[in-house]
Design a protein around this motif. Sequence first.
Motif, mmCIF file in Angstrom:
data_model
loop_
_atom_site.group_PDB
_atom_site.id
_atom_site.type_symbol
_atom_site.label_atom_id
_atom_site.label_comp_id
_atom_site.label_asym_id
_atom_site.label_seq_id
_atom_site.Cartn_x
_atom_site.Cartn_y
_atom_site.Cartn_z
ATOM 1 N N THR A 57 23.246 9.285 52.689
ATOM 2 C CA THR A 57 24.177 8.209 53.058
ATOM 3 C C THR A 57 25.613 8.504 52.624
ATOM 4 O O THR A 57 26.543 7.936 53.179
ATOM 5 C CB THR A 57 23.739 6.849 52.478
ATOM 6 N N HIS A 58 25.778 9.369 51.643
ATOM 7 C CA HIS A 58 27.116 9.720 51.170
ATOM 8 C C HIS A 58 27.534 11.123 51.626
ATOM 9 O O HIS A 58 28.470 11.704 51.083
ATOM 10 C CB HIS A 58 27.192 9.602 49.651
ATOM 11 N N ALA A 59 26.830 11.656 52.624
ATOM 12 C CA ALA A 59 27.196 12.966 53.162
ATOM 13 C C ALA A 59 28.603 12.885 53.748
ATOM 14 O O ALA A 59 28.981 11.874 54.336
ATOM 15 C CB ALA A 59 26.191 13.393 54.226
ATOM 16 N N TYR A 60 29.367 13.940 53.550
ATOM 17 C CA TYR A 60 30.748 13.931 54.030
ATOM 18 C C TYR A 60 31.181 15.331 54.422
ATOM 19 O O TYR A 60 30.545 16.316 54.075
ATOM 20 C CB TYR A 60 31.700 13.378 52.963
ATOM 21 N N THR A 65 42.008 19.325 53.429
ATOM 22 C CA THR A 65 41.731 19.952 52.131
ATOM 23 C C THR A 65 41.179 19.053 51.036
ATOM 24 O O THR A 65 40.512 19.548 50.140
ATOM 25 C CB THR A 65 42.958 20.711 51.560
ATOM 26 N N ASP A 66 41.434 17.732 51.086
ATOM 27 C CA ASP A 66 40.937 16.914 49.971
ATOM 28 C C ASP A 66 40.464 15.519 50.363
ATOM 29 O O ASP A 66 40.145 14.709 49.491
ATOM 30 C CB ASP A 66 42.000 16.813 48.873
ATOM 31 N N GLN A 67 40.417 15.208 51.644
ATOM 32 C CA GLN A 67 39.989 13.880 52.087
ATOM 33 C C GLN A 67 38.509 13.915 52.477
ATOM 34 O O GLN A 67 38.124 14.668 53.376
ATOM 35 C CB GLN A 67 40.829 13.417 53.288
ATOM 36 N N ARG A 68 37.713 13.082 51.840
ATOM 37 C CA ARG A 68 36.293 13.021 52.171
ATOM 38 C C ARG A 68 36.078 12.046 53.328
ATOM 39 O O ARG A 68 36.480 10.893 53.256
ATOM 40 C CB ARG A 68 35.479 12.557 50.965
ATOM 41 N N ILE A 69 35.431 12.520 54.369
ATOM 42 C CA ILE A 69 35.091 11.704 55.530
ATOM 43 C C ILE A 69 33.578 11.500 55.494
ATOM 44 O O ILE A 69 32.811 12.439 55.735
ATOM 45 C CB ILE A 69 35.502 12.400 56.857
ATOM 46 N N TYR A 70 33.154 10.297 55.142
ATOM 47 C CA TYR A 70 31.728 9.978 55.027
ATOM 48 C C TYR A 70 31.178 9.711 56.422
ATOM 49 O O TYR A 70 31.195 8.588 56.915
ATOM 50 C CB TYR A 70 31.540 8.790 54.084
ATOM 51 N N VAL A 72 28.164 9.701 57.861
ATOM 52 C CA VAL A 72 27.005 8.845 58.115
ATOM 53 C C VAL A 72 27.458 7.384 58.241
ATOM 54 O O VAL A 72 27.046 6.678 59.160
ATOM 55 C CB VAL A 72 25.923 9.017 57.028
ATOM 56 N N ALA A 73 28.335 6.954 57.347
ATOM 57 C CA ALA A 73 28.860 5.588 57.416
ATOM 58 C C ALA A 73 29.682 5.404 58.697
ATOM 59 O O ALA A 73 29.621 4.350 59.329
ATOM 60 C CB ALA A 73 29.705 5.271 56.189
ATOM 61 N N LEU A 74 30.431 6.431 59.105
ATOM 62 C CA LEU A 74 31.204 6.341 60.345
ATOM 63 C C LEU A 74 30.286 6.233 61.561
ATOM 64 O O LEU A 74 30.565 5.472 62.489
ATOM 65 C CB LEU A 74 32.132 7.544 60.504
ATOM 66 N N PHE A 75 29.201 6.996 61.580
ATOM 67 C CA PHE A 75 28.246 6.893 62.690
ATOM 68 C C PHE A 75 27.662 5.486 62.752
ATOM 69 O O PHE A 75 27.505 4.917 63.832
ATOM 70 C CB PHE A 75 27.128 7.924 62.565
ATOM 71 N N MET A 76 27.335 4.908 61.609
ATOM 72 C CA MET A 76 26.824 3.536 61.567
ATOM 73 C C MET A 76 27.887 2.568 62.091
ATOM 74 O O MET A 76 27.596 1.679 62.892
ATOM 75 C CB MET A 76 26.419 3.143 60.148
ATOM 76 N N HIS A 77 29.109 2.718 61.611
ATOM 77 C CA HIS A 77 30.213 1.839 61.993
ATOM 78 C C HIS A 77 30.439 1.879 63.509
ATOM 79 O O HIS A 77 30.493 0.837 64.165
ATOM 80 C CB HIS A 77 31.484 2.261 61.243
ATOM 81 N N PHE A 78 30.565 3.080 64.057
ATOM 82 C CA PHE A 78 30.825 3.193 65.484
ATOM 83 C C PHE A 78 29.586 2.861 66.313
ATOM 84 O O PHE A 78 29.711 2.308 67.410
ATOM 85 C CB PHE A 78 31.398 4.567 65.831
ATOM 86 N N GLY A 79 28.412 3.155 65.806
ATOM 87 C CA GLY A 79 27.184 2.760 66.504
ATOM 88 C C GLY A 79 27.084 1.249 66.630
ATOM 89 O O GLY A 79 26.706 0.722 67.684
#
Length: 159
Positions: A57-60, A65-70, A72-79
């Motif tokens: 769930t916290h895969a990113y 260079t330093d911004q984490r894009i989570y 799995v949460a984005l897929f849930m959000h857009f889904g």
Amino acid sequence: MSHIIGDTVFVGIIAGLLSGMVKIGWEAILPPRSQARDETNPPQQLLQQLGFSRAFTHAYWTYATDQRIYFVALFMHFGFSITFAALFTFLQAFNHVVTIGQGTVYGIVVWFIFHIVLLPLLKTIPSPAKQPFAEHFSEFFGHIVWGWSIYLVMVALIG
């Protein structure tokens, strides 16, 4: 009926993606949760309640260079946004009552069902009485703008 299904899929994808971006932008301006409570956001928490690991769930991925894009949460959000934009489009084909307030009432109904009833009932988020005012404010008005953006995209694409 086939044109309704086609419109539902087409508008659902486009309006869902755009309204999802609108909601993310809204939350960047008015974050609904504290940083501590957002460490595991509601989509991540719900997946963990369903048995998915924290590592999943916290895969990113890393951006710039330093911004984490989570993701799995984005897929849930857009889904979620795509699903409910498609539902809006489908429902309005049979009864225009869903378009009252140009989608704003739809946004309020979705907010109420999820943030006041379902997610607290599932213990994914605190009960409404234990949520801070800032969370209610951001989520309530964010869903209004989200619903309105679904409506605007739908009207632009299918009239």
